[in-house]
Design a protein around this motif. Structure first.
Motif, PDB file in Angstrom:
ATOM      1  N   LEU A  47       0.834  -1.215   0.000  1.00 24.30           N
ATOM      2  CA  LEU A  47       0.000   0.000   0.000  1.00 24.30           C
ATOM      3  C   LEU A  47       0.861   1.254   0.000  1.00 24.30           C
ATOM      4  O   LEU A  47       0.573   2.223  -0.698  1.00 24.30           O
ATOM      5  CB  LEU A  47      -0.924   0.010   1.222  1.00 24.30           C
ATOM      6  N   LYS A  48       1.947   1.209   0.778  1.00 28.51           N
ATOM      7  CA  LYS A  48       2.830   2.364   0.875  1.00 28.51           C
ATOM      8  C   LYS A  48       3.472   2.640  -0.489  1.00 28.51           C
ATOM      9  O   LYS A  48       3.546   3.796  -0.932  1.00 28.51           O
ATOM     10  CB  LYS A  48       3.906   2.082   1.936  1.00 28.51           C
ATOM     11  N   ALA A  49       3.920   1.576  -1.150  1.00 32.64           N
ATOM     12  CA  ALA A  49       4.553   1.720  -2.463  1.00 32.64           C
ATOM     13  C   ALA A  49       3.550   2.262  -3.483  1.00 32.64           C
ATOM     14  O   ALA A  49       3.884   3.117  -4.310  1.00 32.64           O
ATOM     15  CB  ALA A  49       5.116   0.373  -2.920  1.00 32.64           C
ATOM     16  N   ALA A  50       2.302   1.751  -3.392  1.00 39.53           N
ATOM     17  CA  ALA A  50       1.269   2.208  -4.335  1.00 39.53           C
ATOM     18  C   ALA A  50       0.977   3.693  -4.132  1.00 39.53           C
ATOM     19  O   ALA A  50       0.836   4.453  -5.093  1.00 39.53           O
ATOM     20  CB  ALA A  50      -0.004   1.380  -4.153  1.00 39.53           C
ATOM     21  N   ALA A  51       0.920   4.111  -2.870  1.00 38.28           N
ATOM     22  CA  ALA A  51       0.644   5.522  -2.564  1.00 38.28           C
ATOM     23  C   ALA A  51       1.779   6.400  -3.085  1.00 38.28           C
ATOM     24  O   ALA A  51       1.555   7.472  -3.634  1.00 38.28           O
ATOM     25  CB  ALA A  51       0.476   5.700  -1.057  1.00 38.28           C
ATOM     26  N   LYS A  52       3.006   5.906  -2.927  1.00 41.15           N
ATOM     27  CA  LYS A  52       4.169   6.670  -3.386  1.00 41.15           C
ATOM     28  C   LYS A  52       4.134   6.797  -4.908  1.00 41.15           C
ATOM     29  O   LYS A  52       4.371   7.874  -5.462  1.00 41.15           O
ATOM     30  CB  LYS A  52       5.448   5.954  -2.941  1.00 41.15           C
ATOM     31  N   ARG A  53       3.811   5.678  -5.575  1.00 37.74           N
ATOM     32  CA  ARG A  53       3.746   5.677  -7.039  1.00 37.74           C
ATOM     33  C   ARG A  53       2.689   6.689  -7.509  1.00 37.74           C
ATOM     34  O   ARG A  53       2.908   7.456  -8.437  1.00 37.74           O
ATOM     35  CB  ARG A  53       3.389   4.276  -7.535  1.00 37.74           C
ATOM     36  N   GLU A  54       1.546   6.663  -6.840  1.00 36.19           N
ATOM     37  CA  GLU A  54       0.440   7.564  -7.210  1.00 36.19           C
ATOM     38  C   GLU A  54       0.862   9.025  -7.039  1.00 36.19           C
ATOM     39  O   GLU A  54       0.572   9.861  -7.890  1.00 36.19           O
ATOM     40  CB  GLU A  54      -0.761   7.265  -6.320  1.00 36.19           C
ATOM     41  N   GLN A  55       1.560   9.286  -5.949  1.00 38.15           N
ATOM     42  CA  GLN A  55       2.030  10.647  -5.674  1.00 38.15           C
ATOM     43  C   GLN A  55       3.006  11.090  -6.760  1.00 38.15           C
ATOM     44  O   GLN A  55       2.935  12.224  -7.241  1.00 38.15           O
ATOM     45  CB  GLN A  55       2.715  10.643  -4.315  1.00 38.15           C
ATOM     46  N   GLU A  56       3.901  10.170  -7.166  1.00 41.07           N
ATOM     47  CA  GLU A  56       4.868  10.501  -8.213  1.00 41.07           C
ATOM     48  C   GLU A  56       4.169  10.769  -9.545  1.00 41.07           C
ATOM     49  O   GLU A  56       4.544  11.668 -10.285  1.00 41.07           O
ATOM     50  CB  GLU A  56       5.886   9.366  -8.370  1.00 41.07           C
ATOM     51  N   GLU A  57       3.145   9.957  -9.822  1.00 41.59           N
ATOM     52  CA  GLU A  57       2.393  10.147 -11.074  1.00 41.59           C
ATOM     53  C   GLU A  57       1.674  11.489 -11.076  1.00 41.59           C
ATOM     54  O   GLU A  57       1.631  12.173 -12.093  1.00 41.59           O
ATOM     55  CB  GLU A  57       1.381   9.016 -11.272  1.00 41.59           C
ATOM     56  N   ALA A  59       2.584  14.178  -9.474  1.00 45.51           N
ATOM     57  CA  ALA A  59       3.594  15.231  -9.627  1.00 45.51           C
ATOM     58  C   ALA A  59       4.014  15.343 -11.092  1.00 45.51           C
ATOM     59  O   ALA A  59       4.127  16.439 -11.631  1.00 45.51           O
ATOM     60  CB  ALA A  59       4.793  14.940  -8.739  1.00 45.51           C
ATOM     61  N   ALA A  60       4.217  14.202 -11.745  1.00 52.47           N
ATOM     62  CA  ALA A  60       4.620  14.196 -13.161  1.00 52.47           C
ATOM     63  C   ALA A  60       3.527  14.808 -14.016  1.00 52.47           C
ATOM     64  O   ALA A  60       3.790  15.561 -14.956  1.00 52.47           O
ATOM     65  CB  ALA A  60       4.930  12.770 -13.603  1.00 52.47           C
ATOM     66  N   HIS A  61       2.267  14.487 -13.673  1.00 51.60           N
ATOM     67  CA  HIS A  61       1.125  15.032 -14.407  1.00 51.60           C
ATOM     68  C   HIS A  61       1.099  16.558 -14.280  1.00 51.60           C
ATOM     69  O   HIS A  61       0.849  17.269 -15.248  1.00 51.60           O
ATOM     70  CB  HIS A  61      -0.161  14.426 -13.861  1.00 51.60           C
ATOM     71  N   ARG A  62       1.365  17.028 -13.058  1.00 51.39           N
ATOM     72  CA  ARG A  62       1.382  18.477 -12.816  1.00 51.39           C
ATOM     73  C   ARG A  62       2.449  19.149 -13.673  1.00 51.39           C
ATOM     74  O   ARG A  62       2.205  20.176 -14.297  1.00 51.39           O
ATOM     75  CB  ARG A  62       1.674  18.746 -11.339  1.00 51.39           C
ATOM     76  N   VAL A  63       3.624  18.524 -13.708  1.00 54.25           N
ATOM     77  CA  VAL A  63       4.732  19.083 -14.494  1.00 54.25           C
ATOM     78  C   VAL A  63       4.357  19.118 -15.976  1.00 54.25           C
ATOM     79  O   VAL A  63       4.565  20.135 -16.649  1.00 54.25           O
ATOM     80  CB  VAL A  63       6.026  18.255 -14.273  1.00 54.25           C
ATOM     81  N   ARG A  64       3.780  18.027 -16.487  1.00 53.90           N
ATOM     82  CA  ARG A  64       3.382  17.984 -17.902  1.00 53.90           C
ATOM     83  C   ARG A  64       2.344  19.047 -18.211  1.00 53.90           C
ATOM     84  O   ARG A  64       2.394  19.710 -19.236  1.00 53.90           O
ATOM     85  CB  ARG A  64       2.790  16.604 -18.253  1.00 53.90           C
ATOM     86  N   LYS A  65       1.375  19.194 -17.277  1.00 56.80           N
ATOM     87  CA  LYS A  65       0.297  20.151 -17.479  1.00 56.80           C
ATOM     88  C   LYS A  65       0.833  21.584 -17.532  1.00 56.80           C
ATOM     89  O   LYS A  65       0.430  22.383 -18.378  1.00 56.80           O
ATOM     90  CB  LYS A  65      -0.708  20.009 -16.334  1.00 56.80           C
ATOM     91  N   GLN A  66       1.759  21.898 -16.616  1.00 53.82           N
ATOM     92  CA  GLN A  66       2.349  23.240 -16.587  1.00 53.82           C
ATOM     93  C   GLN A  66       3.131  23.493 -17.869  1.00 53.82           C
ATOM     94  O   GLN A  66       3.097  24.581 -18.419  1.00 53.82           O
ATOM     95  CB  GLN A  66       3.291  23.364 -15.382  1.00 53.82           C
ATOM     96  N   ALA A  67       3.846  22.456 -18.348  1.00 56.48           N
ATOM     97  CA  ALA A  67       4.672  22.616 -19.541  1.00 56.48           C
ATOM     98  C   ALA A  67       3.803  22.853 -20.777  1.00 56.48           C
ATOM     99  O   ALA A  67       4.205  23.540 -21.704  1.00 56.48           O
ATOM    100  CB  ALA A  67       5.551  21.386 -19.730  1.00 56.48           C
ATOM    101  N   ALA A  68       2.588  22.270 -20.767  1.00 60.22           N
ATOM    102  CA  ALA A  68       1.712  22.384 -21.935  1.00 60.22           C
ATOM    103  C   ALA A  68       0.861  23.658 -21.905  1.00 60.22           C
ATOM    104  O   ALA A  68       0.171  23.977 -22.862  1.00 60.22           O
ATOM    105  CB  ALA A  68       0.809  21.154 -22.016  1.00 60.22           C
TER     106      ALA A  68
END
Ligand SMILES: [Zn+2]
Ligand SMILES: [Zn+2]
Length: 195
Positions: A47-57, A59-68
């Protein structure tokens, strides 16, 4: 367990990572008391790993959105903040600039020279003042009354400067971002002062 070779050391009891049981730990890696607790520990790690993965995704989505994000969207973001600052900080105790009312269904910030007429003046503070919804929207800024009050508020010279010619000056995205951060800070600061 250095002394274990002499057969005298007492086994060290360790508290289970999952339940209150104390058990005889065989090694540093042996941290749970029983198979059910092993399963529970594995599930918690999953569960901890899944939560971390989700958080990373996210953050990446936010970065992509800002870049676009397009220039116009950054301008829109900054405009919202500048308008809010005018409404809730600078002009908080002032009535509608155009009609003088102190009551409205919704306070807004209206431009004297419309954004569509001159994009350069859209963030110039002399050009933005608190307005009632009726003047801003229904009366399309109520320009004649707006001018009368504006001359009283900032003086005729500054009003005429607003009305004068202005070179088109497109603000770059990094500059818009810096201004967004600055206004966020100003609004936050004002919130703290009130609280
Ligand atoms: Zn246990
Ligand atoms: Zn008004």
């Amino acid at each position: 367990m250095i002394r274990s070779q002499f057969g005298k050391a007492k086994p060290k009891l360790r508290k289970c990572r999952i339940c209150p049981t104390r058990f005889e730990s065989r090694s540093m890696a042996h941290v749970v008391c029983s198979p059910p607790c092993t399963l529970e520990l594995a599930e918690r790690k999953r569960l901890k790993a899944a939560a971390k993965r989700e958080q990373e995704e996210r953050a990446a989505h936010r970065v992509r959105k800002q870049a676009a994000k397009k220039h116009g969207e950054w301008e829109g973001d900054l405009q919202k903040l500048v308008n809010k600052w005018v409404r809730v900080v600078r002009d908080v105790n002032e009535p509608c600039i155009s009609c003088g009312t102190t009551k409205t269904v919704q306070w807004e910030a209206g431009h004297y020279i419309a954004v569509g007429a001159n994009n350069t003046l859209r963030f110039v503070l002399d050009n933005i003042h608190k307005q009632c919804h009726r003047c801003n929207v229904q009366l399309s800024s109520n320009a004649i009354m707006y001018r009368v009050a504006l001359v009283k508020k900032i003086g005729v010279e500054r009003v005429e400067w607003l009305e004068g010619p202005h070179a088109t000056n497109k603000i770059s995205i990094p500059e818009l971002q810096a201004e967004i951060a600055r206004y966020k800070g100003l609004i936050k600061l004002a919130d703290k002062e009130v609280a």
